[in-house]
Design an enzyme around this catalytic site. Structure first.
Site, PDB file in Angstrom:
ATOM      1  N   GLY A   1       4.582  -0.351  -6.404  1.00  0.00           N
ATOM      2  CA  GLY A   1       4.355  -1.295  -6.805  1.00  0.00           C
ATOM      3  C   GLY A   1       4.664  -2.605  -6.422  1.00  0.00           C
ATOM      4  O   GLY A   1       5.290  -3.756  -6.965  1.00  0.00           O
ATOM      5  N   SER A   2       4.297  -3.089  -5.018  1.00  0.00           N
ATOM      6  CA  SER A   2       4.746  -3.870  -4.722  1.00  0.00           C
ATOM      7  C   SER A   2       3.909  -5.321  -4.571  1.00  0.00           C
ATOM      8  O   SER A   2       4.519  -6.561  -4.760  1.00  0.00           O
ATOM      9  CB  SER A   2       4.851  -4.048  -3.090  1.00  0.00           C
ATOM     10  OG  SER A   2       2.887  -4.012  -2.383  1.00  0.00           O
ATOM     11  N   SER A   3       2.874  -5.367  -5.203  1.00  0.00           N
ATOM     12  CA  SER A   3       1.915  -6.424  -5.243  1.00  0.00           C
ATOM     13  C   SER A   3       2.497  -7.165  -6.998  1.00  0.00           C
ATOM     14  O   SER A   3       2.645  -8.821  -6.618  1.00  0.00           O
ATOM     15  CB  SER A   3       0.984  -6.120  -5.414  1.00  0.00           C
ATOM     16  OG  SER A   3      -0.522  -5.579  -4.617  1.00  0.00           O
TER      17      SER A   3
ATOM     18  N   GLY B   1       0.639  -1.232   0.154  1.00  0.00           N
ATOM     19  CA  GLY B   1      -0.166   0.214  -0.133  1.00  0.00           C
ATOM     20  C   GLY B   1       0.758   1.017  -0.037  1.00  0.00           C
ATOM     21  O   GLY B   1       0.327   2.713   0.179  1.00  0.00           O
ATOM     22  N   SER B   2       2.324   1.462  -0.342  1.00  0.00           N
ATOM     23  CA  SER B   2       3.109   2.509  -0.433  1.00  0.00           C
ATOM     24  C   SER B   2       3.201   3.199  -1.913  1.00  0.00           C
ATOM     25  O   SER B   2       3.694   3.632  -1.791  1.00  0.00           O
ATOM     26  CB  SER B   2       4.192   2.209  -0.100  1.00  0.00           C
ATOM     27  OG  SER B   2       4.969   0.932  -0.586  1.00  0.00           O
ATOM     28  N   GLY B   3       2.872   2.551  -2.643  1.00  0.00           N
ATOM     29  CA  GLY B   3       2.574   3.028  -3.740  1.00  0.00           C
ATOM     30  C   GLY B   3       3.858   2.579  -5.263  1.00  0.00           C
ATOM     31  O   GLY B   3       4.108   3.614  -5.227  1.00  0.00           O
TER      32      GLY B   3
ATOM     33  N   GLU C   1      -2.505 -11.319 -11.803  1.00  0.00           N
ATOM     34  CA  GLU C   1      -3.481  -9.875 -11.349  1.00  0.00           C
ATOM     35  C   GLU C   1      -4.543  -9.576 -12.036  1.00  0.00           C
ATOM     36  O   GLU C   1      -5.403  -9.367 -11.407  1.00  0.00           O
ATOM     37  CB  GLU C   1      -1.988  -8.773 -11.066  1.00  0.00           C
ATOM     38  CG  GLU C   1      -1.199  -9.183 -10.458  1.00  0.00           C
ATOM     39  CD  GLU C   1      -0.229  -7.517  -9.408  1.00  0.00           C
ATOM     40  OE1 GLU C   1      -0.741  -7.321  -8.712  1.00  0.00           O
ATOM     41  OE2 GLU C   1       0.759  -7.413 -10.627  1.00  0.00           O
TER      42      GLU C   1
ATOM     43  N   ASP D   1       3.422  -1.586 -13.462  1.00  0.00           N
ATOM     44  CA  ASP D   1       4.337  -2.180 -12.193  1.00  0.00           C
ATOM     45  C   ASP D   1       4.947  -3.644 -12.812  1.00  0.00           C
ATOM     46  O   ASP D   1       6.134  -4.088 -11.882  1.00  0.00           O
ATOM     47  CB  ASP D   1       3.105  -2.675 -10.746  1.00  0.00           C
ATOM     48  CG  ASP D   1       2.583  -1.161 -10.992  1.00  0.00           C
ATOM     49  OD1 ASP D   1       3.359   0.012 -11.028  1.00  0.00           O
ATOM     50  OD2 ASP D   1       1.722  -0.584 -10.165  1.00  0.00           O
TER      51      ASP D   1
END
Length: 236
Positions: A101-103, A97-99, A135, A147
């Site tokens: 692109g972690s997912s 949720g930090s922006g 995704e 991402d």
């Protein structure tokens, strides 16, 4: 044991043009860079034939269908792994949720580790494309494609999204001094606040139906190409 190391990313210009609501009609472009903060995925054989997944919680099951984590469940299916595996993940920073692109970084890194576990080499393009499939198509996330390609390719790139669903990744050819100055001029802070990218992007896709919003996005795409030209000419 297999350990994959996949970078998180920062996007500068063109974000949102990677959404299907825009690029399928006009084509999109994003200028972004990977950063020196990473997601690590560890994969190892599990002696009893079951599946164990450790992230913010721990799951166990006999087959991929028993796993609740949607990205893991679908990635196991794509990689053709039915069981006998343990998967653990960790990151350099609180990435959810930090922006950054972690997912998608997680998905790309997981696929890379799973295919390596099977002894298969998979190209950057294939990793990014399969991560998009997982995704967007399999998990139904209302997200774009930037991402996955940023995580798979790494580096500073202009990423173009074509109406026919293909993606082009063009590395920026910059003088080392320009890149050093860009890095020295960048300060990133963790505010302690996070948000759901899916909710934001769903709203953005809806807004792109408006002609004025599409006009603004068109200008943002043009700025991505302008920024590429300026950086490559040394005009930071």
């Amino acid at each position: 044991m297999i350990v994959s190391k996949t970078p998180l990313r920062m996007s500068f210009v063109g974000g949102g043009s990677d959404l299907p609501a825009y690029y399928r009609e006009e084509g999109g472009a994003v200028l972004s860079t990977s950063i020196d903060k990473y997601m690590y995925i560890c994969v190892n054989r599990k002696f009893d034939g079951r599946i164990r997944v450790s992230y913010s919680r721990t799951e166990e099951g006999n087959s991929p269908s028993d796993i609740e984590h949607p990205l893991v469940r679908e990635a196991l299916g794509v990689a053709g792994i039915a069981g006998g595996i343990e998967i653990a993940s960790m990151a350099d920073i609180p990435s959810r949720g930090s922006g950054l692109g972690s997912s998608s970084t997680y998905t790309v890194g997981l696929l890379n580790a799973l295919f390596a576990y099977r002894g298969q080499y998979v190209s950057k393009e294939s990793l990014a494309r399969l991560a998009c499939e997982i995704e967007i198509e399999r998990c139904g996330e209302p997200i774009g494609k930037q991402d996955q390609y940023a995580a798979a390719y790494g580096g500073l790139n202009l990423i173009r999204f074509h109406p026919d669903e293909t993606v082009s990744v063009d590395p920026l050819i910059c003088a080392p001094a320009v890149l050093a100055q860009l890095e020295a001029s960048t300060l990133v802070l963790f505010t302690g606040r996070t948000r759901s990218a899916s909710a934001v992007l769903a709203q953005q896709s809806q807004a792109l139906r408006d002609a004025d919003r599409r006009s603004l996005m068109r200008r943002m795409v043009a700025l991505a190409f302008e920024l590429k030209r300026e950086l490559e000419s040394g005009q930071l």
